[in-house]
Write a protein that holds these residues in place. Sequence first.
Motif, mmCIF file in Angstrom:
data_model
loop_
_atom_site.group_PDB
_atom_site.id
_atom_site.type_symbol
_atom_site.label_atom_id
_atom_site.label_comp_id
_atom_site.label_asym_id
_atom_site.label_seq_id
_atom_site.Cartn_x
_atom_site.Cartn_y
_atom_site.Cartn_z
ATOM 1 N N ASN A 1 0.826 -1.207 0.000
ATOM 2 C CA ASN A 1 0.000 0.000 0.000
ATOM 3 C C ASN A 1 0.861 1.258 0.000
ATOM 4 N N LYS A 2 1.898 1.279 0.806
ATOM 5 C CA LYS A 2 2.744 2.470 0.892
ATOM 6 C C LYS A 2 3.537 2.691 -0.388
ATOM 7 N N GLN A 3 3.841 1.626 -1.106
ATOM 8 C CA GLN A 3 4.505 1.796 -2.404
ATOM 9 C C GLN A 3 3.571 2.468 -3.410
ATOM 10 N N ILE A 4 2.287 2.149 -3.325
ATOM 11 C CA ILE A 4 1.307 2.799 -4.206
ATOM 12 C C ILE A 4 1.207 4.283 -3.872
ATOM 13 N N ILE A 5 1.214 4.612 -2.574
ATOM 14 C CA ILE A 5 1.162 6.012 -2.151
ATOM 15 C C ILE A 5 2.361 6.775 -2.707
ATOM 16 N N SER A 6 3.543 6.182 -2.616
ATOM 17 C CA SER A 6 4.757 6.835 -3.125
ATOM 18 C C SER A 6 4.735 6.946 -4.640
ATOM 19 N N TRP A 7 4.273 5.899 -5.309
ATOM 20 C CA TRP A 7 4.219 5.913 -6.775
ATOM 21 C C TRP A 7 3.302 7.014 -7.290
ATOM 22 N N ALA A 8 2.174 7.246 -6.609
ATOM 23 C CA ALA A 8 1.208 8.247 -7.063
ATOM 24 C C ALA A 8 1.786 9.660 -7.059
ATOM 25 N N LEU A 9 2.825 9.893 -6.260
ATOM 26 C CA LEU A 9 3.440 11.221 -6.222
ATOM 27 C C LEU A 9 4.220 11.502 -7.503
ATOM 28 N N TYR A 10 4.851 10.464 -8.082
ATOM 29 C CA TYR A 10 5.622 10.601 -9.321
ATOM 30 C C TYR A 10 5.309 9.416 -10.235
#
Length: 285
Positions: free
Chosen positions: A213-222
């Motif tokens: 889930n946290k990887q998705i959050i980070s990916w959405a930023l860039y």
Amino acid sequence: MTPSYYTHLTNMNAGIGGSHHAYRLSSAINKKLCLFERNNYVGGRTYDRDYDGNSPEAYANTSISSQGAQRFYLDQAVIKQLADELNIFYYSYDYRRGLNKARRIFYISINQMCSRSYINLTCTDDSNGLNSVDQLWNKLMEEYHRNTSSLYNFADFNAFCRFVHGDEATEFLRDSRLRSIFIDVQIPRPTKVFTQIWSGAWHFQKANSIVSNKQIISWALYPLQRFTKHQFTLVGEAFHLDRAGWTEAAIKSSLISLTSQFDLKFKCYENDVSSGGRFCSLDFV
């Protein structure tokens, strides 16, 4: 000639996440901002659906089928703070009694439910002042008390109701009266469960996913590497899956994006239940 419009920033939706993002940006930086939305109202799924399945005009007060995004818990600190800041009125209600559901549609009153979901019933008061629910219930009880042993001739109470009133009236009684009487009934664990996964509304990963889930959050930023900071970011409920949903997830996604992309500073929210006690947008950057 067609006039040209130049803006510094563009938001491509006016749902709760996009609206919040635009609201914070417009008040924090001196830039032109253009907001695009395919519907003729802002707020996305925070508005209800009318009886025909269409979303009414903004600020209409004829809600029927309630969308989940307009509801929140008081211990969801991020939403409560925003509502207080914008002077948005909210109130608590007993979810077990406050809404009536019939044939997959929610209603705000029994009369509304009767007239729209059960069109073959007479939904008016009788000469004794009894409403349609009480009329049907009294007739059912009269039949039962006339010969209580006759109930044993039926497989269950539902079959007895259908014998006395017919299918539509029985469903109306079930939705309007029986559910409010037996709200504390304990339903035993099922022996077998059938499920339906609505792929178009499911945000979480499939089993054995290699992405957290946290990887998705980070990916959405860039999400696209060819874009740099300030140029492109994704905001919405689907991009913040850290134990949050609906309006809360969209707002938290917006706060994280604003912190990462535009260096805006926001306070940490204490006693935020879905974050396990504390939510800080800076922790996700």
